[in-house]
Design a protein around this motif. Structure first.
Motif, PDB file in Angstrom:
ATOM      1  N   ARG A   1       0.855  -1.193   0.000  1.00  0.00           N
ATOM      2  CA  ARG A   1       0.000   0.000   0.000  1.00  0.00           C
ATOM      3  C   ARG A   1       0.880   1.228   0.000  1.00  0.00           C
ATOM      4  NH1 ARG A   1      -3.806  -2.295  -1.553  1.00  0.00           N
ATOM      5  NH2 ARG A   1      -5.029  -3.776  -0.341  1.00  0.00           N
TER       6      ARG A   1
ATOM      7  N   GLU B   1       0.940  -5.015   3.647  1.00  0.00           N
ATOM      8  CA  GLU B   1      -0.308  -5.339   4.316  1.00  0.00           C
ATOM      9  C   GLU B   1      -0.594  -6.821   4.102  1.00  0.00           C
ATOM     10  OE1 GLU B   1      -3.403  -2.049   4.145  1.00  0.00           O
ATOM     11  OE2 GLU B   1      -4.438  -3.776   3.323  1.00  0.00           O
TER      12      GLU B   1
ATOM     13  N   ARG C   1      -1.014  -4.486   9.167  1.00  0.00           N
ATOM     14  CA  ARG C   1       0.087  -3.683   8.664  1.00  0.00           C
ATOM     15  C   ARG C   1       1.361  -4.236   9.272  1.00  0.00           C
ATOM     16  NH1 ARG C   1      -1.807   2.413   9.315  1.00  0.00           N
ATOM     17  NH2 ARG C   1      -3.008   2.390   7.417  1.00  0.00           N
TER      18      ARG C   1
ATOM     19  N   PRO D   1     -10.699   2.292   1.362  1.00  0.00           N
ATOM     20  CA  PRO D   1      -9.331   2.047   0.914  1.00  0.00           C
ATOM     21  C   PRO D   1      -9.247   1.948  -0.613  1.00  0.00           C
ATOM     22  CG  PRO D   1      -9.898   0.581   2.713  1.00  0.00           C
ATOM     23  CD  PRO D   1     -11.155   1.306   2.348  1.00  0.00           C
TER      24      PRO D   1
END
Ligand code: ATP
Ligand code: MG
Lengths: 743, 170
Positions: free
Chosen positions: A77, A86, A96, B62
């Motif tokens: 990410r 991730e 994470r 997201p």
């Protein structure tokens, strides 16, 4: 649920640790990063084992361990300035795990892929994967070694860099060895001549005036005159040599700088303002020149002179000379203390001048916008601010140096007074002659004068070295798009293009094209469309090799662009950019830009094909009309048509058109289109357009969205499908209806 | 304002009321929120990460779909606010320099050692006139050789020694 998960993880972690203690290493891959998962500067190491993924802290302590059976995938990410790893778990939770800086994203991507594979294999079969190669592990090892290297090497590179600056300058002097030696000889003789007069004076005083012999006195005066004349002659000789050489050398350096500027990639300029380069080419070189042609010879002369005078002083009275000598280290010390301050002041001055230049360049380029928004007063104020700061820095610098001269003068006067005191007493006592006193004090003031000169020359030398530094900084800039050592020749391209799994981003951590593949047959007409910012122009930039892809390859006729000579490549590609740029010159010059030998006939034909001839031929000066900087005297559509003509004149097998007709009215566009069609027989053409009618006749239309191909096919095929193309088309049609509805 | 809203194609901008949104941190470290009947993992981004660090915060899925924008943090419940602020410090990742512990030059290359709000960093930049960019409001951005950015606050907000180290070169 969270608590349950936590306990499962910890239990597993303990097991892993026990196994490690037992010496059972089952490491598949490993990756280290300087950042924790919360972005704090604290090292983390990810260890991918056969049955778990471990996160270790700075000292190798286990922070977290995730069993393979719970993992389902991994993703990178990107955030501005870094990226996370991730991990997704089978129950949908996301973790994470660690964060990478921009420099580490490549490795992060590699390990993420590896982890993704690892997790997938687990869910597929739970089977054997130990021989899945520990490749990323060795990658990470290499990266660490790479990070450690610069620190150890920096001192050596600094030294060698300084040497390189010097030897670089000397390389420019090499062709002038002979005249330089002549100049050196003249210098030595000149110094000898300069050292003579005080000694003659001593003889005059002791033997001529005091000895009252008229003839001898006249003879000495004659000699003195002759010495002065010779001195002047040698000085003229020397400076005439150095003026010539200095300017020649500087012209060579400028050529090399410009050459380098031409070779640097567009990316280099994206991060820099262009105006300060003017200053760098002009002022940095002239500062180096003044040092090379005047400063350096003078510095040498002064050094020789200082030595000579010192020798003479020793001859006249060595004890006194040694006394005087004690003062020299003091001066040296003062200079050593003051120098760093001077250097930093010089740097500061230069920096602000750089910003001032940058500002002026920006303001002048945007002068139309400034006027349109009526911001002249504000811009004046901004200019005033930069100008003021530049002036303040210069004042600061000069205020410091103002103390140097008077201080030195004071030291000189003090020294001379001391000598008068000491030798004067000797003269009174009769142990020394008056001539000695006069000669000694004259030599002494010469000596100290020389020292002062040297000091200021050293200052000048340092300014020049700073300039030379910047010059070589530019000349040694690494080129991002290196020319291949042995380029593969591309004789006559058929125009086959293969884009193979290309990924690319202008900045690290923000990709524009992602795993992009496209095959274009020779002679195919491709139309590209898609939303603004989709990456269409970027694709063309890559095809023209203005950038190299970060991953994958682009081939023309099966040859990778990176192995082609750029000149060879560009000969085969005609590009019309989205932003038209014309040079300050005539229309004819601009059309013939790619082929300097083009005849007026050819220029006219290219203009006709681009449908530029009608407006050009109506202009009072026709093809000899001056277009102004960036073509400001032409309309947007006129500029575009000249740019098309420029590309057509090149007659390339591959034609790339980026919104080439977007500013032209529909009718003219259709006209250009039909001209292009007859012209583009057997020519590979890629045309980007938002106006979909432009693309209607393409063999294949490709619709881009967010850096990937979402649709491809002919106009009719795509229209029939219910996709992005249809959507774009409908938006267009809607706009047209709207236009028609307006009375 | 009304003239502007008329221009946007996809309807009005949705402003999120700070008092009505709740943030929490998921077990894996990701940010989650609940607001207006929605609930789940979200992405949060500062729209003015340098000039306005406590307003104009974009909140969305997201995947990129927008929920809305928080105009300020005033009135937000304090636990939520802390979690959100923690997340915003990561995206964009822009360590704020608090102190410069060393700044050395070796022919054109500058070697920096700095203490930031995210811990110590050491990096290299090219010449300072290229590496340090002034931002509106007096702050500066330092870009290192890899493109990594650091925020350099205004001169007067840093201690004297740091100022002097910078003033030597800048
Ligand atoms: N020189 C650059 N440096 C950094 N980012 C860039 C640069 N040029 C383009 N980009 C970014 O890359 C993305 C793709 O840009 P590109 O110019 O390829 O779009 P496009 O499809 O041609 O759009 P348009 O239809 O508006 O011309 C955009 O998000 C843009 O912001
Ligand atoms: Mg474009």
């Amino acid at each position: 649920m969270a608590a349950k998960m936590e306990s499962r993880l910890t239990a597993y972690g303990t097991a892993a640790r026990l196994r490690e203690k037992a010496g059972l290493t089952d490491v598949l891959a490993q990756w280290s990063t300087p950042l924790s998962e919360t972005g704090v500067s604290e090292p983390r190491t990810l260890v991918l084992r056969k049955h778990s993924l471990d996160v270790q802290g700075p000292n190798g302590e286990l922070l977290r361990s995730i069993p393979r059976s719970l993992s389902s995938g991994a993703a990178v990410r990107e955030t501005g300035g870094g990226a996370w790893l991730e991990l997704s778990l089978t129950d949908g939770t996301k973790i994470r795990l660690a964060m990478a800086l921009l420099s580490g994203i490549r490795e992060l991507t590699a390990i993420a892929e590896r982890i993704g594979q690892w997790a997938k294999e687990a869910s597929d079969s739970d089977g054997e994967s130990a021989n899945g190669s520990a490749e990323p592990a060795s990658d990470a090892g290499q990266a660490e070694a790479g990070a450690a290297r610069p620190a150890g090497r920096s001192l050596r590179t600094a030294m060698s860099k300084r040497l390189r600056v010097l030897s670089g300058l000397l390389r420019y002097a090499a062709p002038y060895r002979k005249p330089l030696m002549l100049s050196g000889a003249a210098l030595l003789i000149g110094v000898g001549l300069e050292a003579l007069p005080p000694y003659l004076m001593k003889l005059m005083i002791d033997g001529g005036v005091l000895g009252s012999s008229q003839a001898r006195f006249a003879g000495l005066i004659g000699m003195l005159l002759a010495v002065y004349v010779l001195q002047a002659a040698f000085q003229v000789l020397r400076s005439s040599i150095s003026i010539r050489i200095g300017n020649r050398m500087i012209s060579r350096i400028r050529e090399d700088m410009f050459d380098k500027l031409m070779r640097l990639s567009v990316r280099y300029y994206e991060h820099r303002a262009s105006a300060p380069f003017i200053g760098r080419i002009q002022y940095d070189t002239s500062s180096v020149q003044s040092f090379l042609s005047e400063g350096l010879p003078q510095l040498l002369a002064q050094l020789v002179m200082t030595g000579t005078v010192f020798a003479v002083l020793l001859l006249i009275d060595w004890r006194l000379t040694l006394w005087v000598l004690c003062a020299v280290p003091l001066c040296g010390l003062a200079a050593a203390l003051l120098w760093p301050k001077m250097r930093s002041l010089m740097n500061r001055t230069w920096n602000v001048q750089f910003l001032l230049q940058k500002y002026i360049g920006d303001a002048l380029q945007g002068v139309r916008v400034i006027k349109a928004f009526h911001r002249e007063e504000e811009e004046k104020a901004r200019f005033g601010y930069w100008n003021e700061s530049a002036v303040a820095r210069v004042i600061e610098q000069q205020r410091w140096s103002q103390w140097l001269q008077p201080g030195f003068n004071l030291a000189v006067s003090g020294g001379i007074a001391l000598v008068w005191l000491v030798i004067g007493r000797q003269v009174i006592r009769g142990t020394a002659s008056l001539g000695t006193l006069v000669a000694f004090t004259t030599y002494l003031s010469m000596f100290i004068g020389q020292l002062r000169w040297n000091l200021s020359l050293v200052g000048q030398a340092n300014t020049s070295i700073a300039s030379a530094d910047r010059i070589f900084e530019l000349l040694n800039t690494q080129e991002e798009l290196p020319e291949p050592a042995k380029p593969v020749p591309l004789a006559d391209a058929r125009g086959e293009i293969a884009v193979d799994r290309v990924s690319f981003g202008y900045e690290k951590g923000r990709s524009v094209l992602e795993d992009f593949s496209l095959r274009i047959r020779p002679g195919e007409k491709i139309g590209i469309t898609g939303r603004s910012g989709a990456g269409k122009s970027t694709l063309l930039q890559l095809l023209g090799r203005f950038y190299d892809p970060d991953g994958g390859s682009i081939r023309i006729d099966g040859i990778d662009l990176r192995t082609l000579a750029t000149a060879d490549l560009r000969r085969h590609i005609g590009i019309v950019f989205q932003e038209t740029f014309l040079f300050d010159g005539t229309i004819a010059q601009n059309i013939a830009y790619g082929r300097s030998g083009a005849s007026p006939m050819e220029i006219m034909e290219a203009a006709r094909l681009a449908r530029a001839h009608t407006f050009i031929e109506r202009l009072p000066y026709g093809y000899d009309t001056l277009v102004g900087e960036r073509g400001v005297r032409l309309s947007g559509g006129e500029k575009q048509r000249i740019a098309i003509a420029r590309a057509l004149l090149l007659n390339p097998p591959i034609l790339l058109l980026d919104e080439a007709t977007s500013s032209v009215d529909m009718e003219t566009e259709r006209d250009i289109q039909s001209a292009l069609e007859t012209l583009s027989e057997g020519r590979t053409t890629i045309a980007i357009a938002h106006r979909l009618s432009t693309l209607r006749n393409a063999d294949r239309i490709i619709v881009l969205d967010r850096g990937t191909i979402v649709e491809s096919g002919t106009h009719d095929e795509l229209r029939a499908r219910n996709g992005l193309y249809r959507q774009l088309l409908e938006a267009r049609e809607e706009a047209r209806e709207l236009e028609e509805a307006v009375p | 304002m009304s003239a502007m809203s008329g221009m946007s194609g996809t309807g009005e901008r949705i402003w999120i009321d700070p008092a009505r949104i709740r943030f929490r941190q998921e077990e894996g470290g990701l940010l989650a929120a609940s607001w207006d009947g929605r609930n789940g993992t979200v992405a949060a981004r500062l729209l003015f990460p340098i000039t306005h660090t406590d307003s104009a915060i974009w909140i969305g899925e997201p995947t990129g779909e927008e929920w809305g924008v928080l105009l300020s943090l005033d009135g937000m419940e304090s636990a939520s606010r802390a979690v959100l602020e923690g997340e915003l410090r990561l995206s964009p990742y822009l360590p704020r320099i608090k102190r410069i512990t060393a700044l050395r030059r070796q022919l054109g290359q500058f070697h920096w050692e700095v203490a930031t709000d995210r811990g110590p960093f050491a990096f290299q930049t090219g010449p300072l006139y290229e590496a340090v960019t002034a931002m509106p409001g007096g702050q500066r951005i330092v870009t290192d050789a890899c493109g990594q950015r650091f925020l350099l606050p205004e001169e007067r907000r840093m201690n004297g020694r740091t100022g002097r180290r910078l003033a030597k070169w800048l």
